[in-house]
Design a protein around this motif. Structure first.
Motif, PDB file in Angstrom:
ATOM      1  N   CYS A   1      -7.364 -11.173  51.026  1.00  0.00           N
ATOM      2  CA  CYS A   1      -6.752 -10.021  51.689  1.00  0.00           C
ATOM      3  C   CYS A   1      -7.003  -8.772  50.851  1.00  0.00           C
ATOM      4  O   CYS A   1      -7.135  -8.838  49.628  1.00  0.00           O
TER       5      CYS A   1
ATOM      6  N   HIS B   1       1.638  -9.622  54.859  1.00  0.00           N
ATOM      7  CA  HIS B   1       1.257 -10.244  53.582  1.00  0.00           C
ATOM      8  C   HIS B   1       2.089 -11.480  53.270  1.00  0.00           C
ATOM      9  O   HIS B   1       2.080 -11.970  52.143  1.00  0.00           O
TER      10      HIS B   1
ATOM     11  N   LEU C   1      -4.015 -10.443  47.296  1.00  0.00           N
ATOM     12  CA  LEU C   1      -3.576 -11.833  47.437  1.00  0.00           C
ATOM     13  C   LEU C   1      -4.577 -12.589  48.321  1.00  0.00           C
ATOM     14  O   LEU C   1      -5.500 -11.994  48.880  1.00  0.00           O
TER      15      LEU C   1
ATOM     16  N   CYS D   1      -3.211 -14.123  53.277  1.00  0.00           N
ATOM     17  CA  CYS D   1      -2.193 -13.331  53.986  1.00  0.00           C
ATOM     18  C   CYS D   1      -2.482 -13.342  55.493  1.00  0.00           C
ATOM     19  O   CYS D   1      -3.639 -13.411  55.913  1.00  0.00           O
TER      20      CYS D   1
ATOM     21  N   CYS E   1      -5.018  -6.680  49.910  1.00  0.00           N
ATOM     22  CA  CYS E   1      -3.912  -6.389  48.986  1.00  0.00           C
ATOM     23  C   CYS E   1      -4.110  -7.051  47.635  1.00  0.00           C
ATOM     24  O   CYS E   1      -3.366  -6.781  46.697  1.00  0.00           O
TER      25      CYS E   1
HETATM   26 ZN   LIG Z   1      -2.218  -9.327  51.695  1.00  0.00          ZN
END
Ligand SMILES: [Zn+2]
Length: 321
Positions: A192, A174, A196, A199, A194
């Motif tokens: 991504c 990340h 964000l 990444c 996650c």
């Molecule tokens: Zn990420």
């Protein structure tokens, strides 16, 4: 909170540390490994992971422990690895096991299992497993990196996991992708999982490799097909490989600049591709300062059993501390 879980009988003689259970909780299956104190694997088996009902999830873990007690009829200490972030109070945030998010898994399992469990992130425990008796044995600073469905790892010094303040040290997947490489290969900046954007994981994980293969013109996202074509000298596969390795090399250079390890041990599905392991050091060196060299890179020794083994080591180290 009291869970509707069929509680198990207290494990007999918990001061007898002759057996260690390591549990590896994945998004689709939970595996239990039965280890001796010398980390010899005696037995292992697996069961599907309930991801929707938390009480069913906890019950499934209890059932594995009950079965292990039945098979081995001994007392045991228990270590557990799972995906996601588990904070120091035991609270979980996991995309792969959504029912556990926000729950205090340490408290709930201690109560249900009538013993004190140790829990860690599965990728961090992979690093621990490879640092203690694995491919990183004999090295002081070991970074373990998994390249599979995701891209994450952990860092160990002298066989001990470095946890950091919040438990996410090692999440190299990340880090933000190199702007230079985005421009060089004219790549889109990908979102991504996650939350964000941009990444490395979206490019260097197994699905990332499959995406790059298709991006450069392949008709499918099949990584087995990719390896076959690469071995056959196919131009699309070669172009995709060079782009992928450039990105992977840059991501490893970032983690080297952060941790400066003596060795990087690589596991996960992508690590099984020989060309990736063989060519990685030269691609890493392209992204390091001149005069700085890539440390030793080795393939993991314990492969798929590193999850249960790392969990067992975590608990063993806790009991010895
Ligand atoms: Zn990420």
């Amino acid at each position: 909170m009291t869970l509707a879980v069929k509680s198990i009988a207290p494990i007999r003689g918990q001061d007898d540390k002759s057996i260690i259970y390591g549990l590896d909780i994945g998004g689709t299956k939970i595996e239990i490994g039965v280890f001796t104190q010398e980390l010899q694997l005696l037995d292992s088996w697996r069961t599907p992971t309930p991801t929707k009902s938390y009480s069913e999830f906890v019950q499934t873990i209890c059932n594995l422990v009950i079965e292990a007690n039945d098979r081995y009829a001994k007392s045991a200490i228990i270590g557990i690895g799972m995906p996601g972030i588990i904070d120091k109070n035991g609270l979980v945030k996991s995309a792969n096991v959504p029912c556990s998010t926000g729950k205090n898994i340490v408290e709930d399992l201690n109560e249900a299992l009538h013993c004190e469990v140790s829990i860690g992130n599965d990728c961090r425990l992979f690093a621990l497993s490879e640092s203690v008796g694995g491919a990183g044995d004999g090295y002081k600073r070991v970074y373990g990196a998994i390249i599979g469905t995701g891209a994450a790892g952990g860092f160990c010094i002298d066989g001990q996991l470095y946890n950091g303040r919040s438990g996410f040290a090692g999440e190299y997947g990340h880090l933000p992708v190199s702007a230079y490489l985005i421009d060089k290969y004219d790549l889109p900046i990908k979102a991504c999982g996650c939350g964000l954007t941009g990444c490395y994981e979206a490019y260097v994980s197994g699905p990332g490799l499959a995406w790059i293969y298709q991006y450069f013109g392949a008709k499918n996202r099949d990584t087995y097909h990719f390896v076959q074509q690469l071995n056959a000298g196919d131009e699309i596969a070669k172009t995709a490989f060079n782009c992928y390795m450039d990105l992977l090399g840059a991501s490893f250079a970032s983690l080297i600049l952060s941790y400066d390890p003596d060795i990087i041990v690589v596991g996960g599905g992508v690590s099984k591709i020989d060309q990736v392991i063989e060519s990685l050091p030269s691609f890493v060196n392209n992204h390091l300062f001149s005069g700085v060299h890539c440390p030793v890179i080795k393939r993991a020794k314990y492969g798929d059993s590193s999850g249960v083994r790392g969990a067992a080591i975590l608990r063993k180290q806790f009991s010895e501390s």
